[in-house]
Design a protein around this motif. Structure first.
Motif: not given
Length: 101
Positions: A17-18, A22-29, A34-38, A53-54
């Protein structure tokens, strides 16, 4: 160069779930420019350390400050943060400067 790194220590049985959150947060970014990050996750769940970790790199502190502000201004990103808080026991944020040898 600067790196922001966040560590998520999932509640029991919540590591997936985490990771999904976190993947959803990257989509929103990405949707707010904003950059997606890793995202990384540990391979062996019994290992010590964060479950997920992101990280994201920035060319300057000012770029990171603009990134922080864009996140704070986004109701959608705040909703993801709120949900994420239900998935972890511990969260750490680190901001570091990359220094060559």
């Amino acid at each position: 160069m600067f790196i922001e790194r966040t560590h998520y220590y999932a509640k029991p049985s919540m590591a997936d779930a985490v990771r999904r959150t976190r993947a959803r947060a990257c989509d929103v970014r990405e949707s707010i420019g904003l950059k997606r990050g890793t995202i990384q996750h540990k391979v062996d769940p019994s290992d010590d350390g964060p479950d997920v970790t992101w990280q994201c790199t920035y060319d300057s502190i000012e770029e990171r400050d603009r990134d922080l502000q864009a996140r704070a201004d986004s109701a959608e990103f705040e909703a993801v943060r709120k949900h994420m808080r239900t998935c972890y026991d511990r969260f750490d944020r680190h901001f570091e400067e990359v220094v060559d040898g």
